[in-house]
Design a protein around this motif. Structure first.
Motif, PDB file in Angstrom:
ATOM      1  N   ASP A  39       1.128  -1.392  -0.134  1.00  0.00           N
ATOM      2  CA  ASP A  39      -0.054   0.046  -0.081  1.00  0.00           C
ATOM      3  C   ASP A  39       0.681   1.209  -0.015  1.00  0.00           C
ATOM      4  O   ASP A  39       2.034   1.354   0.442  1.00  0.00           O
ATOM      5  N   ASP A  40       0.174   2.793  -0.101  1.00  0.00           N
ATOM      6  CA  ASP A  40       0.861   3.669  -0.227  1.00  0.00           C
ATOM      7  C   ASP A  40       1.238   4.112   1.554  1.00  0.00           C
ATOM      8  O   ASP A  40       0.903   3.552   2.302  1.00  0.00           O
ATOM      9  N   ASN A  41       2.308   4.852   1.302  1.00  0.00           N
ATOM     10  CA  ASN A  41       2.466   4.809   2.596  1.00  0.00           C
ATOM     11  C   ASN A  41       3.035   3.886   3.994  1.00  0.00           C
ATOM     12  O   ASN A  41       2.857   3.969   4.584  1.00  0.00           O
ATOM     13  N   PHE A  42       4.222   3.153   2.685  1.00  0.00           N
ATOM     14  CA  PHE A  42       4.202   1.599   3.441  1.00  0.00           C
ATOM     15  C   PHE A  42       3.070   0.514   4.801  1.00  0.00           C
ATOM     16  O   PHE A  42       3.651   0.507   5.530  1.00  0.00           O
ATOM     17  N   GLY A  43       2.894   0.146   4.255  1.00  0.00           N
ATOM     18  CA  GLY A  43       1.026   0.015   4.130  1.00  0.00           C
ATOM     19  C   GLY A  43       1.692  -1.247   4.756  1.00  0.00           C
ATOM     20  O   GLY A  43       2.573  -1.727   5.775  1.00  0.00           O
ATOM     21  N   LYS A  44       1.946  -2.675   3.675  1.00  0.00           N
ATOM     22  CA  LYS A  44       1.898  -4.113   4.531  1.00  0.00           C
ATOM     23  C   LYS A  44       3.233  -4.145   3.825  1.00  0.00           C
ATOM     24  O   LYS A  44       3.372  -4.343   2.230  1.00  0.00           O
ATOM     25  N   LEU A  45       3.632  -4.737   4.229  1.00  0.00           N
ATOM     26  CA  LEU A  45       5.413  -5.217   3.307  1.00  0.00           C
ATOM     27  C   LEU A  45       5.365  -6.534   3.228  1.00  0.00           C
ATOM     28  O   LEU A  45       4.266  -7.819   4.154  1.00  0.00           O
ATOM     29  N   LEU A  46       5.824  -6.644   1.655  1.00  0.00           N
ATOM     30  CA  LEU A  46       5.765  -8.114   0.980  1.00  0.00           C
ATOM     31  C   LEU A  46       6.708  -8.802   1.059  1.00  0.00           C
ATOM     32  O   LEU A  46       7.112  -9.625   0.727  1.00  0.00           O
ATOM     33  N   VAL A  47       7.857  -7.836   0.521  1.00  0.00           N
ATOM     34  CA  VAL A  47       9.503  -8.544   0.550  1.00  0.00           C
ATOM     35  C   VAL A  47      10.364  -7.781   1.312  1.00  0.00           C
ATOM     36  O   VAL A  47      10.189  -6.058   1.313  1.00  0.00           O
ATOM     37  N   GLN A  48      11.738  -7.938   1.715  1.00  0.00           N
ATOM     38  CA  GLN A  48      12.772  -6.997   1.867  1.00  0.00           C
ATOM     39  C   GLN A  48      13.660  -8.601   1.792  1.00  0.00           C
ATOM     40  O   GLN A  48      13.220  -9.179   1.621  1.00  0.00           O
ATOM     41  N   THR A  49      14.592  -7.888   0.192  1.00  0.00           N
ATOM     42  CA  THR A  49      15.918  -8.280  -0.163  1.00  0.00           C
ATOM     43  C   THR A  49      16.736  -7.480  -0.243  1.00  0.00           C
ATOM     44  O   THR A  49      16.824  -6.200  -0.172  1.00  0.00           O
ATOM     45  N   ASN A  50      17.674  -7.910  -0.520  1.00  0.00           N
ATOM     46  CA  ASN A  50      18.985  -7.691  -1.124  1.00  0.00           C
ATOM     47  C   ASN A  50      19.735  -8.165  -2.789  1.00  0.00           C
ATOM     48  O   ASN A  50      20.270  -7.883  -3.281  1.00  0.00           O
ATOM     49  N   GLU A  51      18.275  -8.466  -3.173  1.00  0.00           N
ATOM     50  CA  GLU A  51      18.686  -9.501  -4.649  1.00  0.00           C
ATOM     51  C   GLU A  51      16.946  -9.024  -5.568  1.00  0.00           C
ATOM     52  O   GLU A  51      16.458  -9.047  -4.753  1.00  0.00           O
ATOM     53  N   GLY A  52      17.291  -8.864  -6.617  1.00  0.00           N
ATOM     54  CA  GLY A  52      16.682  -8.343  -7.234  1.00  0.00           C
ATOM     55  C   GLY A  52      16.623  -9.698  -8.175  1.00  0.00           C
ATOM     56  O   GLY A  52      17.143 -10.477  -8.111  1.00  0.00           O
ATOM     57  N   THR A  53      15.424  -9.507  -9.262  1.00  0.00           N
ATOM     58  CA  THR A  53      14.467 -10.773  -9.348  1.00  0.00           C
ATOM     59  C   THR A  53      14.038 -10.460 -10.647  1.00  0.00           C
ATOM     60  O   THR A  53      13.554  -9.150 -11.071  1.00  0.00           O
ATOM     61  N   GLY A  54      13.842 -11.661 -11.727  1.00  0.00           N
ATOM     62  CA  GLY A  54      13.141 -11.103 -13.377  1.00  0.00           C
ATOM     63  C   GLY A  54      11.923 -11.047 -13.396  1.00  0.00           C
ATOM     64  O   GLY A  54      11.876 -11.248 -14.140  1.00  0.00           O
ATOM     65  N   ASN A  55      11.380 -11.969 -12.288  1.00  0.00           N
ATOM     66  CA  ASN A  55       9.981 -11.302 -12.209  1.00  0.00           C
ATOM     67  C   ASN A  55       9.710 -12.162 -10.386  1.00  0.00           C
ATOM     68  O   ASN A  55       9.369 -12.683  -9.661  1.00  0.00           O
ATOM     69  N   VAL A  56       8.560 -10.962  -9.745  1.00  0.00           N
ATOM     70  CA  VAL A  56       8.731 -10.733  -8.206  1.00  0.00           C
ATOM     71  C   VAL A  56       7.800 -12.188  -7.899  1.00  0.00           C
ATOM     72  O   VAL A  56       7.588 -12.000  -6.381  1.00  0.00           O
ATOM     73  N   GLY A  57       6.526 -12.566  -8.912  1.00  0.00           N
ATOM     74  CA  GLY A  57       5.686 -13.882  -8.739  1.00  0.00           C
ATOM     75  C   GLY A  57       4.594 -13.248  -8.411  1.00  0.00           C
ATOM     76  O   GLY A  57       4.619 -12.038  -7.970  1.00  0.00           O
ATOM     77  N   ASN A  58       4.169 -14.464  -7.941  1.00  0.00           N
ATOM     78  CA  ASN A  58       2.365 -14.015  -7.676  1.00  0.00           C
ATOM     79  C   ASN A  58       1.809 -13.478  -7.135  1.00  0.00           C
ATOM     80  O   ASN A  58       1.224 -12.584  -6.953  1.00  0.00           O
ATOM     81  N   ASP A  59       2.347 -13.670  -6.023  1.00  0.00           N
ATOM     82  CA  ASP A  59       2.046 -13.264  -4.548  1.00  0.00           C
ATOM     83  C   ASP A  59       2.806 -11.039  -4.257  1.00  0.00           C
ATOM     84  O   ASP A  59       1.982 -10.391  -3.159  1.00  0.00           O
ATOM     85  N   VAL A  60       3.489 -11.157  -5.421  1.00  0.00           N
ATOM     86  CA  VAL A  60       4.065  -9.847  -5.076  1.00  0.00           C
ATOM     87  C   VAL A  60       3.601  -8.935  -6.806  1.00  0.00           C
ATOM     88  O   VAL A  60       3.580  -7.420  -6.325  1.00  0.00           O
ATOM     89  N   ASN A  61       3.764  -9.842  -7.654  1.00  0.00           N
ATOM     90  CA  ASN A  61       3.708  -9.030  -8.997  1.00  0.00           C
ATOM     91  C   ASN A  61       2.572  -8.549  -9.133  1.00  0.00           C
ATOM     92  O   ASN A  61       0.966  -8.626  -8.153  1.00  0.00           O
ATOM     93  N   ASP A  62       2.547  -6.754  -9.680  1.00  0.00           N
ATOM     94  CA  ASP A  62       1.460  -5.753  -9.400  1.00  0.00           C
ATOM     95  C   ASP A  62       0.650  -5.404  -8.477  1.00  0.00           C
ATOM     96  O   ASP A  62      -0.087  -5.306  -7.888  1.00  0.00           O
ATOM     97  N   ARG A  63       1.882  -5.331  -7.306  1.00  0.00           N
ATOM     98  CA  ARG A  63       0.977  -5.331  -5.573  1.00  0.00           C
ATOM     99  C   ARG A  63       1.413  -3.779  -5.157  1.00  0.00           C
ATOM    100  O   ARG A  63       1.590  -2.961  -4.206  1.00  0.00           O
ATOM    101  N   ILE A  64       3.221  -3.544  -5.917  1.00  0.00           N
ATOM    102  CA  ILE A  64       3.684  -2.176  -4.620  1.00  0.00           C
ATOM    103  C   ILE A  64       3.269  -1.168  -5.089  1.00  0.00           C
ATOM    104  O   ILE A  64       3.118  -0.865  -6.351  1.00  0.00           O
ATOM    105  N   SER A  65       3.175  -0.954  -4.038  1.00  0.00           N
ATOM    106  CA  SER A  65       2.931   0.690  -4.842  1.00  0.00           C
ATOM    107  C   SER A  65       3.760   2.299  -3.809  1.00  0.00           C
ATOM    108  O   SER A  65       3.201   3.012  -3.718  1.00  0.00           O
ATOM    109  N   SER A  66       4.687   0.941  -2.543  1.00  0.00           N
ATOM    110  CA  SER A  66       5.479   2.311  -1.711  1.00  0.00           C
ATOM    111  C   SER A  66       6.480   1.207  -1.753  1.00  0.00           C
ATOM    112  O   SER A  66       7.046   0.206  -1.393  1.00  0.00           O
ATOM    113  N   ILE A  67       7.378   1.815  -1.104  1.00  0.00           N
ATOM    114  CA  ILE A  67       9.368   1.379  -1.249  1.00  0.00           C
ATOM    115  C   ILE A  67      10.142   2.060  -0.423  1.00  0.00           C
ATOM    116  O   ILE A  67      10.176   3.357  -0.718  1.00  0.00           O
ATOM    117  N   VAL A  68      10.676   1.527  -0.424  1.00  0.00           N
ATOM    118  CA  VAL A  68      12.045   1.994   0.733  1.00  0.00           C
ATOM    119  C   VAL A  68      13.385   1.072   0.164  1.00  0.00           C
ATOM    120  O   VAL A  68      13.680  -0.011   0.315  1.00  0.00           O
TER     121      VAL A  68
END
Length: 112
Positions: A39-68
């Motif tokens: 969600d906007d304003n850091f609502g629900k944390l989906l992923v914490q990572t140090n690595e990139g990915t070519g496909n975020v997977g179904n649980d995260v795909n098209d859901r990211i709204s805010s980033i740190v």
């Protein structure tokens, strides 16, 4: 080496410490370079990572709204396998990633 109850022990000999991947250790210690939220304003944390990915997977795909971004420069794409529209983010807190990218990120990687 640590000294617990007057016993010297190598921390890596402890099973739970030994089995942690780099990514899991970063998440547990709060040392993740990148944090992605549903969600906007850091609502629900989906992923914490140090690595990139070519496909975020179904649980995260098209859901990211805010980033740190805690460290590095990261590039985000709207399509899998590093395709589509892209945007680069430097360290900072992005409460709303904006039209065109909010709920559209499918792949990302650290570029610097």
């Amino acid at each position: 080496m640590s000294n617990i109850n007057n016993q010297t022990q190598d921390l890596y000999s402890i099973e739970l410490v030994q089995d942690l991947s780099h990514e899991a250790a970063a998440a547990v210690s709060g040392g993740a370079d990148l944090e992605l939220f549903d969600d906007d304003n850091f609502g629900k944390l989906l992923v914490q990572t140090n690595e990139g990915t070519g496909n975020v997977g179904n649980d995260v795909n098209d859901r990211i709204s805010s980033i740190v971004v805690n460290a590095g420069v990261w590039r985000f794409w709207t399509d899998s396998q590093f395709r589509g529209l892209s945007a680069d983010l430097e360290p900072g807190r992005y409460a709303n990633i904006g039209v065109g990218f909010s709920d559209s990120i499918t792949s990302f990687q650290r570029i610097g």
